[in-house]
Design a protein around this motif. Structure first.
Motif, short mmCIF file in Angstrom:
data_model
loop_
_atom_site.label_atom_id
_atom_site.label_comp_id
_atom_site.label_asym_id
_atom_site.label_seq_id
_atom_site.Cartn_x
_atom_site.Cartn_y
_atom_site.Cartn_z
N ASP A 114 0.50 -56.92 20.10
CA ASP A 114 0.33 -56.18 21.36
C ASP A 114 -0.34 -54.82 21.15
O ASP A 114 -0.30 -53.98 22.03
N GLY A 150 8.95 -54.08 25.11
CA GLY A 150 7.65 -53.74 25.65
C GLY A 150 7.33 -52.26 25.51
O GLY A 150 8.22 -51.41 25.44
N GLY A 192 4.57 -50.71 27.53
CA GLY A 192 3.47 -50.66 28.48
C GLY A 192 3.49 -49.41 29.33
O GLY A 192 4.04 -48.37 28.97
N CYS A 246 7.72 -48.73 31.73
CA CYS A 246 8.91 -49.15 31.00
C CYS A 246 10.16 -48.70 31.75
O CYS A 246 10.21 -47.61 32.32
N ASP A 299 10.42 -50.03 26.80
CA ASP A 299 11.09 -50.81 27.84
C ASP A 299 12.48 -51.23 27.36
O ASP A 299 12.64 -51.79 26.28
#
Length: 850
Positions: free
Chosen positions: A171, A350, A352, A355, A409
Motif C-alpha cells: 500500500d 489502514g 489513508g 482514518c 485507522d
C-alpha cells in the motif's frame, strides 16, 4: 570444396587422398629405419641400443609399425581440426593451431582421439552475482527521496537533500532514515530545527518509467534513526524483513541506494539505483547484548542513507544509516528496530486520508489539539489523515500532555492527566548548623538485597543519562560501575514506585580526577524526578537534593561541609532513611543530615554519578516503622536551577492570548514557537514553579514582531522584558489587565539591522537575560551572529572589549534596568506579540551573578 562432377563413393571405398598419404608415410618410415641402422654400424640382425643391449630385427619391425600407425592417425585427424578453426573464424593458421594445442604427451597407443568441444556461437553471457529475480525485486522496491527544508520563521529555502528508501508493503509504505527527512541548521551555541517543506518519492528513478509522488511522514523513531513514509501508490514489489540476529561476521550482504543523489541524474530524471556487495564486518551490541548496529564494508556514500541492506534472498537485514568517511566502516540499523517502528503504525491497519481515531483522557473533558488545530473535547472520535502529528491535551487544573504520534485507522489512545502541583522556588541560602544528634531507625523486613556478584544483576534497571537513554552502567568484579566522567547526569533506578517508608544503604566509591566528582543514593524515585543524598569529593560536602525530570533541573534542599577530606578511590558507607516526609542521612555510620522534605510519599531507589567514574556495592533496602519523635523543621531550598530546551514534549506549559486560554504553542525538538504574526499578546506560561528572585536566560530567533520573557505572573499582573525586533527597542513593562505601563526602554538600531539582515536564515540568535533581585529588575539583549569581514578587519581601531565581542560574533548589546515593588514572585513565561519567533532554550537559576 567438393567436385560437383564427381560421383559419391560407395560405403567402404577409400579416398585416394588418404591412400596416397598412407603410402608416403610408409616410405618415410622405411627411410627412417634404414638411416637408424646406418648410424649403429651393424647388420640388421644385430642392432644394439644405447645401453649396449642387442635388439632383434623383429623388435625393430614392431617399433616401426607402431610409429607408422601413430602417423596415419595424426594426419587423418588434421582436416577436422582445421575445419573447426575455420568455423570459429579465428583467422589462425592451421600450423599455429596445431602447435598451440599440441598435447604434452602423445595419446596412448590404440586410443581413439576425441574431437575438442564446440564452443557456443557468439559472445559468452556474463552472470550477475545475484539471481535475476532477486535483482528485479529489490530494484522495483527501491525509492529515491527528494527533500526540501525551509526556515520556520520565513519559509525561505535553507536546504535541499536526498536519500534512499524501500517499500515494505503493497500500500505504499516506505522505510528510510530519520535524518533523511529531518534537518537542522547550525548556529552559534545551538542547533535550529528546520521545517519539512517538500518530501517526494521517485519510483523507478532514472528510467523512462519514472514516477514521482508526494510522500507524508507516518511515524518516526529518532533514537534509532528510522522513519516510515506513505505514498498513494501500489508498488510492483516490496521487501520483506529478515532476521538480523542470524547474521554472522563475513556474511555476504548487498546495499542498494542512490549515492550522491542527483549528481548522476540524466536530464529531468532522477539517478538510477546503485548496488554494492560487501560483508558483515561486525555485529555491534549494547551492554545488554542486544544488537544495536550492523557494521559492513560495502561501499556507501551520502545518499545511500535509508537504503536496504539485504541478503541473497532479498530479505532486508538492516537499513544503511552511517558511513565513516571512505574507510568502508559503515553501519546499518537492524531489522528488530524496524519492526518496532512498524508497530507504531501497523501494516495491517489502514493509513489513508480518513482514518478513524478514538481519543480519551482521565479525567475526561480535555481539549484535543492536532498540530495546533482544536479538534474537540474528550472522549472524542474523529476522522483524520494518517500522519505523524503533535497530539496535545489540555485541561484546567491538570498537567497538559503532548506527544508526537502516528495516526492510523483504528487507533485508540487514552491518556491520564495528572493533577497540576505547583512549587514555590525561593533560595534561602541557609548556613548549615551542627550535625544532628540522631540514631538510625532499626531496620525491618528486607525489600531488596544486591551484592552484584552476577554480571547481569542490573540488566533490567532503568537508566537516565542527561535526560536521554544512553547506557553507561555495568556490573563487573562484584560491583556496579558508572564508567563516564563527563558532566552529564548518570542515574540508574530499580525497586518499586509504591515503596513508602524504607532505609537504603550501600557502599560508594568516587574515582579521583580533576573535577568535583559526585555520587550518591537515589530514593523516592518516580517518573517526575527523584530525591538524592550525594557526596562531593573536592568540595567535601554532603547534600540533600531533588531532581525534576521536567523541566530538567535541581533543587538543593540541605547541605553540610564535612570535617574530613573525601578521598578518591575509597569506599564510603552511605545510608538514607525516609519515613513520610522525614529524611535522615548517615555517612560511615555518622549522622550528617536530617530534614523534612516536600516529596512524593513513595518511590523507587537507585544510584547517581556526575563528573566522575563511580562504583557501588552491597545494596540493601529494608522497611522502616519508627515510633513518633520530635518535630524536625521543614527544609528550605538552598539553591536551584532548571533548563527547558524543548527536546521533549512539555507538559507544564499553558498558553494564553490576553487573559484567555489559547491553543498550545507548537513544539518541535529544539524549539517552542509562535509563528502567527496576527496573534496579539500571546503568552506561554510555565505553571510548575512560583519563582522569587532568579535569573532567566533565553535563546531565541525572531523574524518580526516583539518577543520576550514574562516574569512574576500572578494571573492578573506580570512584568514583560522584551525586544521589538522591527525597531530595536528593549523594554521592561508592567502589565495589569489591559493597562500596560513601560517602566524603562532603550533603542538600538543594530538590533533591528541584525534581525532584518538575517535573510533566509531568519535572523541571528538573540540572547535575552533577566535578573530579579527584590524590586530590582534588569534586562540585557544580545544579538549574536557571524561577524562581518569588514568589521573583523577594522578591529585595530576598537577597544579590547569590543574586539572580543566582534570575535564572538556579538552584533549588538543593549542593557536596561529599573526598580518596581509591585510584584515579588510569580510564574515564568514566554511572550510574543504579532511575532514570528522560535524559543530554543530557557535556563533559570537563583544565582545573582551573570
Amino acid at each position: 570444396m567438393s567436385d560437383p562432377d564427381r560421383s559419391p563413393r560407395s560405403p567402404g571405398e577409400q579416398d585416394p587422398k588418404d591412400m596416397g598419404l598412407a603410402l608416403r608415410t610408409k616410405k618415410r618410415a622405411a627411410a627412417m629405419r634404414r638411416q637408424a641402422l646406418r648410424r649403429t654400424g651393424c647388420c640388421p640382425s644385430k642392432v644394439v641400443d644405447m645401453n649396449g643391449n642387442r635388439v632383434t630385427v623383429l623388435a625393430c619391425v614392431l617399433l616401426a609399425a607402431a610409429v607408422l600407425v601413430v602417423a596415419i592417425r595424426f594426419h587423418a585427424a588434421r582436416p577436422a581440426v582445421e575445419s573447426a578453426g575455420e568455423a570459429r573464424g579465428t583467422g589462425e593458421r592451421p600450423q599455429e593451431k596445431r602447435r598451440r594445442e599440441r598435447p604434452a604427451e602423445p595419446p596412448p597407443t590404440g586410443a581413439e582421439p576425441s574431437p575438442p568441444p564446440r564452443p557456443p556461437a557468439g559472445p559468452v553471457p556474463l552472470r550477475p552475482a545475484l539471481e535475476t529475480a532477486v535483482l528485479d525485486r529489490v530494484r522495483n522496491a527501491a525509492v529515491f527521496l527528494q527533500v526540501k527544508h525551509v526556515s520556520y520563521l520565513n519559509e525561505k529555502s535553507e536546504q535541499e537533500s536526498s536519500g534512499s528508501g524501500f517499500f515494505v508493503s503493497n500500500d505504499g509504505r516506505i522505510v528510510t532514515c530519520w535524518h533523511v527527512v529531518n534537518a537542522q541548521r547550525e548556529a552559534p551555541e545551538l542547533v535550529i530545527p528546520l521545517k519539512l517543506h517538500r518530501l517526494e518519492a521517485v519510483v523507478d528513478s532514472g528510467t523512462r518509467r519514472q514516477l514521482l509522488f508526494p510522500a507524508r511522514l507516518l511515524a518516526a523513531d529518532p533514537e534509532s534513526d528510522l522513519a516510515l513514509l506513505k505514498v498513494d501508490y501500489r508498488p510492483e514489489a516490496w521487501l520483506e524483513l529478515g532476521d538480523s540476529e542470524t547474521l554472522m561476521p563475513t556474511t555476504p550482504v548487498w546495499v542498494l541506494g542512490y549515492p550522491l543523489g542527483r549528481v548522476f541524474s540524466v536530464l529531468q530524471r532522477g539517478p538510477e539505483f546503485s548496488i554494492n556487495r560487501g560483508h558483515v564486518s561486525s555485529l555491534r551490541r549494547d551492554d545488554l547484548d542486544h544488537l544495536d548496529r550492523i557494521q559492513f564494508d560495502a561501499a556507501v556514500t551520502p545518499g545511500n542513507s535509508g537504503g536496504p541492506v539485504f541478503g541473497e534472498d532479498a530479505r532486508v537485514v538492516g537499513v544503511a544509516n552511517i558511513a565513516v568517511g571512505t574507510s568502508r566502516v559503515n553501519f546499518a540499523v537492524p531489522t528488530s528496530k524496524v519492526r518496532q517502528l512498524l508497530a507504531a503504525c501497523p501494516l495491517e491497519n489502514g493509513a489513508g486520508e480518513a482514518c478513524s481515531v478514538v481519543l480519551e483522557t482521565d479525567p475526561s473533558g480535555a481539549r484535543v489539539f492536532l498540530d495546533g488545530q482544536d479538534r474537540g473535547v474528550t472522549p472524542l472520535q474523529l476522522k483524520a489523515q494518517a500522519a505523524r502529528v503533535l497530539l496535545q491535551f489540555t485541561r484546567p487544573g491538570r498537567r497538559s500532555s503532548a506527544q508526537w504520534i502516528g495516526l492510523y485507522d483504528g487507533l485508540k489512545l487514552r491518556r491520564e492527566l495528572k493533577p497540576l502541583e505547583g512549587k514555590a522556588l525561593k533560595s534561602a541560602r541557609n548556613a548549615a548548623g551542627p550535625a544532628p544528634d540522631i540514631q538510625p531507625w532499626p531496620h525491618g523486613a528486607p525489600l531488596l538485597a544486591q551484592d552484584f556478584t552476577d554480571s547481569r544483576a542490573a540488566d533490567t534497571w532503568r537508566q537516565n543519562t542527561g535526560g536521554g537513554l544512553t547506557r553507561s552502567w555495568y556490573v563487573e568484579g562484584g560491583a556496579l560501575h558508572q564508567w563516564s566522567g563527563d558532566g552529564l547526569l548518570h542515574a540508574i533506578f530499580t525497586g518499586d514506585e509504591r515503596w513508602t517508608d524504607y532505609a537504603l544503604t550501600a557502599r560508594v566509591k568516587i574515582a579521583t580526577n580533576e573535577r568535583d566528582g559526585r555520587a550518591g543514593l537515589i530514593f523516592r524515585a518516580t517518573q517526575d524526578g527523584f530525591a538524592l543524598f550525594r557526596l562531593h569529593r573536592q568540595k567535601r560536602i554532603v547534600q540533600l537534593a531533588f531532581h525534576s525530570s521536567e523541566p530538567f533541573g535541581w533543587q538543593v534542599l540541605a547541605e553540610r561541609r564535612l570535617p574530613i577530606d573525601v578521598e578518591g578511590g575509597r569506599w564510603y558507607g552511605m545510608e538514607v532513611q525516609t519515613v513520610g516526609q522525614r529524611v535522615r542521612c548517615f555517612l560511615d555510620g555518622q549522622p550528617v543530615l536530617e530534614a523534612v522534605l516536600d516529596l512524593a510519599d513513595a518511590g523507587g531507589v537507585g544510584f547517581y554519578s556526575v563528573d566522575a567514574q563511580a562504583s557501588f556495592d552491597d545494596l540493601r533496602v529494608s522497611k522502616l516503622a519508627p515510633a513518633g519523635e520530635a518535630q524536625v523543621p521543614e527544609a528550605t531550598v538552598n539553591s536551584f536551577w532548571f533548563n527547558e530546551n524543548f527536546q521533549r514534549e512539555p507538559s507544564y506549559w499553558r498558553a494564553f492570548q490576553g487573559e484567555a486560554d489559547a491553543a498550545p504553542w507548537p513544539v518541535v525538538p529544539g524549539a517552542c514557537m509562535q509563528l502567527d504574526p496576527t496573534v496579539r499578546q500571546a503568552r506561554n506560561v510555565l505553571e510548575r514553579y512560583d519563582l522569587h528572585d532568579s535569573q532567566v536566560a533565553v535563546k531565541a530567533t525572531c523574524a518580526e514582531g516583539t518577543f520576550g520573557v514574562v516574569l512574576r505572573d500572578d494571573g492578573q499582573r506580570r512584568y514583560v522584558c522584551g525586544v521589538d525586533c522591527e525597531t530595536g527597542r528593549v523594554f521592561i513593562r508592567l502589565d495589569q489587565g489591559p493597562v500596560r505601563k513601560v517602566l524603562v526602554e532603550k533603542s538600538d538600531a543594530r538590533i533591528r539591522d541584525a534581525v532584518q539582515g538575517g535573510g533566509a536564515t531568519g535572523g541571528p540568535l538573540l540572547y535575552l537575560a533577566t535578573q530579579q533581585n527584590g524590586p530590582e529588575l534588569r534586562c540585557r539583549v544580545v544579538a549574536i551572529g557571524t561577524p562581518d569581514l569588514r568589521t573583523l578587519l577594522g578591529e585595530g581601531d576598537q577597544e579590547p572589549d569590543a574586539k572580543a565581542q566582534v570575535r564572538m560574533g556579538v552584533l549588538a548589546q543593549v542593557d536596561v534596568q529599573t526598580t518596581d515593588p509591585t510584584l515579588t514572585h510569580g510564574r515564568l513565561g514566554l511572550y510574543a506579540d504579532r511575532a514570528r519567533v522560535m524559543f530554543h532554550s530557557v535556563q533559570v537559576s537563583d544565582d545573582g551573578e551573570e
